[in-house]
Design a protein around this motif. Structure first.
Motif, mmCIF file in Angstrom:
data_model
loop_
_atom_site.group_PDB
_atom_site.id
_atom_site.type_symbol
_atom_site.label_atom_id
_atom_site.label_comp_id
_atom_site.label_asym_id
_atom_site.label_seq_id
_atom_site.Cartn_x
_atom_site.Cartn_y
_atom_site.Cartn_z
ATOM 1 N N VAL A 53 0.824 -1.219 0.000
ATOM 2 C CA VAL A 53 0.000 0.000 0.000
ATOM 3 C C VAL A 53 0.858 1.269 0.000
ATOM 4 O O VAL A 53 0.602 2.194 -0.789
ATOM 5 C CB VAL A 53 -0.996 -0.011 1.180
ATOM 6 C CG1 VAL A 53 -1.644 1.366 1.364
ATOM 7 C CG2 VAL A 53 -2.076 -1.057 0.946
ATOM 8 N N PRO A 54 1.886 1.372 0.867
ATOM 9 C CA PRO A 54 2.731 2.575 0.823
ATOM 10 C C PRO A 54 3.411 2.797 -0.527
ATOM 11 O O PRO A 54 3.460 3.937 -1.012
ATOM 12 C CB PRO A 54 3.773 2.322 1.919
ATOM 13 C CG PRO A 54 3.080 1.441 2.895
ATOM 14 C CD PRO A 54 2.229 0.531 2.055
ATOM 15 N N LEU A 408 3.740 16.591 -0.980
ATOM 16 C CA LEU A 408 3.061 15.347 -0.618
ATOM 17 C C LEU A 408 2.064 15.584 0.518
ATOM 18 O O LEU A 408 0.952 15.044 0.507
ATOM 19 C CB LEU A 408 4.093 14.283 -0.197
ATOM 20 C CG LEU A 408 5.024 13.783 -1.310
ATOM 21 C CD1 LEU A 408 6.181 12.987 -0.721
ATOM 22 C CD2 LEU A 408 4.260 12.935 -2.320
ATOM 23 N N GLN A 409 2.452 16.406 1.491
ATOM 24 C CA GLN A 409 1.550 16.716 2.604
ATOM 25 C C GLN A 409 0.283 17.403 2.105
ATOM 26 O O GLN A 409 -0.826 17.098 2.557
ATOM 27 C CB GLN A 409 2.261 17.599 3.638
ATOM 28 C CG GLN A 409 3.291 16.850 4.468
ATOM 29 C CD GLN A 409 4.104 17.774 5.367
ATOM 30 O OE1 GLN A 409 4.450 18.887 4.968
ATOM 31 N NE2 GLN A 409 4.403 17.324 6.582
ATOM 32 N N THR A 410 0.455 18.316 1.163
ATOM 33 C CA THR A 410 -0.697 19.019 0.585
ATOM 34 C C THR A 410 -1.597 18.052 -0.168
ATOM 35 O O THR A 410 -2.831 18.137 -0.086
ATOM 36 C CB THR A 410 -0.209 20.126 -0.385
ATOM 37 O OG1 THR A 410 0.632 21.039 0.337
ATOM 38 C CG2 THR A 410 -1.384 20.878 -0.979
ATOM 39 N N LEU A 411 -0.981 17.120 -0.895
ATOM 40 C CA LEU A 411 -1.740 16.128 -1.656
ATOM 41 C C LEU A 411 -2.542 15.217 -0.733
ATOM 42 O O LEU A 411 -3.714 14.919 -0.989
ATOM 43 C CB LEU A 411 -0.779 15.288 -2.517
ATOM 44 C CG LEU A 411 -1.402 14.183 -3.383
ATOM 45 C CD1 LEU A 411 -2.277 14.796 -4.480
ATOM 46 C CD2 LEU A 411 -0.311 13.313 -4.002
ATOM 47 N N PHE A 412 -1.939 14.768 0.368
ATOM 48 C CA PHE A 412 -2.572 13.803 1.271
ATOM 49 C C PHE A 412 -3.512 14.448 2.281
ATOM 50 O O PHE A 412 -4.393 13.761 2.828
ATOM 51 C CB PHE A 412 -1.490 13.014 2.019
ATOM 52 C CG PHE A 412 -0.935 11.846 1.265
ATOM 53 C CD1 PHE A 412 -1.315 10.550 1.569
ATOM 54 C CD2 PHE A 412 -0.024 12.026 0.236
ATOM 55 C CE1 PHE A 412 -0.798 9.465 0.876
ATOM 56 C CE2 PHE A 412 0.505 10.958 -0.466
ATOM 57 C CZ PHE A 412 0.123 9.669 -0.153
ATOM 58 N N ALA A 413 -3.324 15.735 2.563
ATOM 59 C CA ALA A 413 -4.043 16.408 3.653
ATOM 60 C C ALA A 413 -5.565 16.200 3.643
ATOM 61 O O ALA A 413 -6.160 15.957 4.698
ATOM 62 C CB ALA A 413 -3.712 17.896 3.649
ATOM 63 N N VAL A 420 -0.980 9.450 10.177
ATOM 64 C CA VAL A 420 -0.977 8.416 9.126
ATOM 65 C C VAL A 420 -0.014 8.804 8.009
ATOM 66 O O VAL A 420 0.735 7.964 7.490
ATOM 67 C CB VAL A 420 -2.404 8.200 8.572
ATOM 68 C CG1 VAL A 420 -2.378 7.286 7.342
ATOM 69 C CG2 VAL A 420 -3.307 7.610 9.639
ATOM 70 N N PHE A 421 -0.010 10.077 7.642
ATOM 71 C CA PHE A 421 0.908 10.535 6.600
ATOM 72 C C PHE A 421 2.361 10.295 7.019
ATOM 73 O O PHE A 421 3.169 9.805 6.217
ATOM 74 C CB PHE A 421 0.708 12.033 6.308
ATOM 75 C CG PHE A 421 1.759 12.598 5.387
ATOM 76 C CD1 PHE A 421 1.638 12.455 4.002
ATOM 77 C CD2 PHE A 421 2.896 13.239 5.892
ATOM 78 C CE1 PHE A 421 2.624 12.958 3.153
ATOM 79 C CE2 PHE A 421 3.878 13.731 5.051
ATOM 80 C CZ PHE A 421 3.736 13.587 3.672
ATOM 81 N N TYR A 425 5.100 8.055 5.179
ATOM 82 C CA TYR A 425 6.326 8.686 4.679
ATOM 83 C C TYR A 425 7.570 7.953 5.191
ATOM 84 O O TYR A 425 8.552 7.774 4.450
ATOM 85 C CB TYR A 425 6.353 10.152 5.108
ATOM 86 C CG TYR A 425 7.386 10.980 4.379
ATOM 87 C CD1 TYR A 425 7.233 11.267 3.021
ATOM 88 C CD2 TYR A 425 8.514 11.486 5.041
ATOM 89 C CE1 TYR A 425 8.173 12.027 2.341
ATOM 90 C CE2 TYR A 425 9.451 12.249 4.370
ATOM 91 C CZ TYR A 425 9.283 12.520 3.024
ATOM 92 O OH TYR A 425 10.223 13.264 2.353
ATOM 93 N N PHE A 426 7.524 7.502 6.438
ATOM 94 C CA PHE A 426 8.648 6.746 7.003
ATOM 95 C C PHE A 426 8.828 5.419 6.254
ATOM 96 O O PHE A 426 9.951 5.027 5.911
ATOM 97 C CB PHE A 426 8.400 6.467 8.497
ATOM 98 C CG PHE A 426 9.459 5.602 9.124
ATOM 99 C CD1 PHE A 426 10.665 6.154 9.549
ATOM 100 C CD2 PHE A 426 9.250 4.235 9.282
ATOM 101 C CE1 PHE A 426 11.651 5.352 10.122
ATOM 102 C CE2 PHE A 426 10.231 3.427 9.853
ATOM 103 C CZ PHE A 426 11.435 3.989 10.272
#
Length: 447
Positions: A53-54, A408-413, A420-421, A425-426
Motif C-alpha cells: 500500500v505505501p 506530498l503533505q498538501t496532496l494527502f491532507a 498516518v501521513f 512517509y517513514f
C-alpha cells in the motif's frame, strides 16, 4: 487533445483489474500451495498492507502530482537531474512493455483452454501434461492464432481510450470476474473438498513459515499489485480530483486479496476433492485443474469454461494496463493520435511476443539461449526479478527523497491525518526500498 479522466469507480475497477490479473488468479494459488497455505496467506496480506500500500500510494502520488506519463512525471517533479530521472521513467515503461509481450502469450493459452473446455477434458495428469506441452512446443500455428486473438482484444480496448476503452471494459469484466468466481465458489460449497480447502487457506499453521516465505510473500505482493512498472503512475495521471485516492487504494488492495482468496478456495476445493496435491507448481491451472474438472463430466466442462473465462477477464485487464503506459507516453511526448501511438507500441510488443512463442517450440527455442534460459524465460526473469524491483526501489526513493515533502503533505491532507501521513512517509523512505532490495538480492543470488 482533451484529457480523459477516470470516474471514481472506474479508477478502482481499472487498477484492481490490473492488479488481479494472472498474478492473483494463477500465481497466487500455486505459490500458496507450495508454501503451506493459510499462514502464507496471512503473511502475504500483512505485507500487502505494510509495504504494498505505501509503495502503491507513492507511485500514485507521482502520477497525481504530475498528471503526466511516466517519463515526464519524473522529469516534471525532479528539481534536478531531470534527464536521468526521465530515463528511469522510460525504464519502468519498457519493463511493462516487456512483460506485456510474454503476458499476452499466456492470455492466448487461457483462450485456448476456454476452447478445450468445450471438448473432452484430459482425464489424467499425464495426458493433460502431454496436451499442454504439445500445444506450447509443437503447435506453432495454434499458439500464434490464440496469441493474435488475445492481442487484438487488447488493441481494440486500448484504441477506445481511457473512458470508452479501459474504464468501460473494467466496468464489465471486473464484475463479470467476481460473478463467475462467486458461481464457482457456490458450487464448491457442495463438495467435501471445500472444508479441507477452507482449512488450508484460512486456518494458519505458522510452522510452515520460513525466511524464504517472507521473501516470496514480498515478491508476490509486489507482482500482484502491478508495482514498479509505471502502471499506477499512468492510471493515476488520469485520476480526477473528486476521488479519495487513499480509500480507493485500500479498496483496490482489498479487491485484489479477496479475489485471490476466492480463486484459491475454488482451486484447492477441486484439488482436495479428488486427492490432488496443493503443491503442484505453475502447472496447477493448465495441467492439474482440467483433469479434476473432467471427473465431473458435463458439469466439469461447464465449470472449466467458467473458470477459464474468469481467468481471461483477469488476464486481459492486466494486459491492457501493461501496454497503456507506453501508449500514453507516445501520445503526450510526440503529440500523435492514440491509434498511431498504439500501432507503434503494439507492433514492437507483437514481434517480441512471437519470439516468446518460438522460444518453446522444439528445435527452435533451445538454439537461442540467454544465460541458460530460453527467450521467454529470460524476459520473465529479467523483468520480474530485476527491472520491476528496480522500478519499485527507484519510485520509493524518488517519493521519499526527491519530491518535496510539503507537496506530498498538501496532496494527502484532505484524505488522511498527519500521523498516518508520517507513518506512510517513514515506510516509503526507509522500509520499502530496503525490503524491495532484499527481495531482489534473495531472488538473484539465493534462488
Amino acid at each position: 487533445m482533451a484529457k480523459e479522466y477516470f470516474s471514481k469507480l472506474g479508477y478502482v475497477l481499472a487498477v484492481a483489474g490490473s492488479a488481479v490479473g494472472l498474478g492473483s488468479a494463477w500465481k497466487f494459488p500455486y505459490i500458496v500451495g507450495e508454501n503451506g497455505g493459510s499462514a502464507f496467506v496471512l503473511l502475504y496480506v500483512f505485507i500487502c498492507f505494510l509495504i504494498g500500500v505505501p509503495v502503491f500510494l507513492g507511485e500514485l502520488s507521482i502520477g497525481k502530482l504530475s498528471e503526466s506519463d511516466s517519463v515526464n512525471s519524473f522529469r516534471k517533479l525532479a528539481p534536478k537531474n531531470k534527464k536521468i530521472w526521465g530515463y528511469f521513467g522510460m525504464l519502468t515503461m519498457i519493463t511493462a512493455a516487456i512483460i506485456a509481450s510474454y503476458y499476452i502469450v499466456i492470455v492466448g493459452w487461457v483462450l485456448k483452454y476456454i476452447y478445450i473446455s468445450f471438448l473432452t477434458l484430459p482425464s489424467d495428469i499425464e495426458s493433460s501434461k502431454t496436451l499442454f506441452m504439445d500445444f506450447i512446443t509443437t503447435d506453432i500455428y495454434g499458439q500464434i492464432f490464440f496469441f493474435i486473438l488475445a492481442f487484438l482484444i487488447c488493441i481494440v480496448i486500448l484504441s477506445k481510450g481511457v473512458k470508452s476503452g479501459i474504464e468501460k471494459i473494467s466496468f464489465w469484466m471486473m464484475p463479470g470476474l467476481f460473478i463467475t468466481l462467486l458461481a464457482m465458489l457456490a458450487y464448491s460449497f457442495t463438495m467435501d473438498g471445500f472444508v479441507d480447502s477452507a482449512k488450508f487457506l484460512l486456518i494458519p499453521d505458522f510452522s510452515k513459515i520460513t525466511l524464504n516465505s517472507l521473501f516470496l510473500a514480498l515478491g508476490l505482493a509486489f507482482f500482484t499489485m502491478s508495482l514498479g512498472m509505471s502502471i499506477i503512475i499512468t492510471y493515476s495521471a488520469s485520476l480526477s480530483n473528486e476521488t479519495n485516492f487513499v480509500t480507493s487504494t485500500i479498496s483496490i488492495v482489498a479487491i485484489n486479496i479477496l479475489l485471490a482468496i476466492m480463486m484459491g478456495l475454488i482451486i484447492f476445493t477441486f484439488v482436495f476433492e479428488f486427492g490432488g496435491e496443493p503443491s503442484q507448481g505453475p502447472g496447477l491451472v493448465f495441467i492439474s485443474l482440467p483433469t479434476l474438472f473432467s471427473k465431473l463430466g458435463i458439469v466439469g466442462n461447464a465449470l472449466a469454461v467458467l473458470f477459464f473465462i474468469s481467468l481471461s477477464f483477469a488476464a486481459i485487464t492486466s494486459a491492457i494496463s501493461l501496454i497503456e503506459p507506453f501508449v500514453f507516453f507516445m501520445i503526450r511526448e510526440f503529440k500523435i493520435q492514440r491509434q498511431k501511438a498504439l500501432f507503434i507500441v503494439s507492433l514492437a510488443i507483437f514481434i517480441i511476443g512471437v519470439f516468446c512463442i518460438l522460444s518453446y517450440i522444439k528445435d527452435v527455442g533451445d538454439s537461442i539461449l540467454f544465460f541458460g534460459k530460453n527467450f521467454f524465460d529470460f524476459l520473465d526473469y529479467v523483468a520480474s526479478n530485476i527491472l520491476s524491483p528496480i522500478g519499485g526501489i527507484g519510485g520509493a526513493v524518488f517519493v521519499g527523497y526527491i519530491i518535496k515533502k510539503e507537496a506530498l503533505q498538501t496532496l494527502f491532507a484532505p484524505y488522511t491525518t498527519k500521523l498516518v501521513f508520517n507513518i506512510w512517509y517513514f515506510i516509503i523512505k526507509f522500509v520499502a526500498p530496503i525490503s524491495i532490495l532484499a527481495i531482489m538480492i534473495n531472488i538473484i543470488f539465493f534462488n
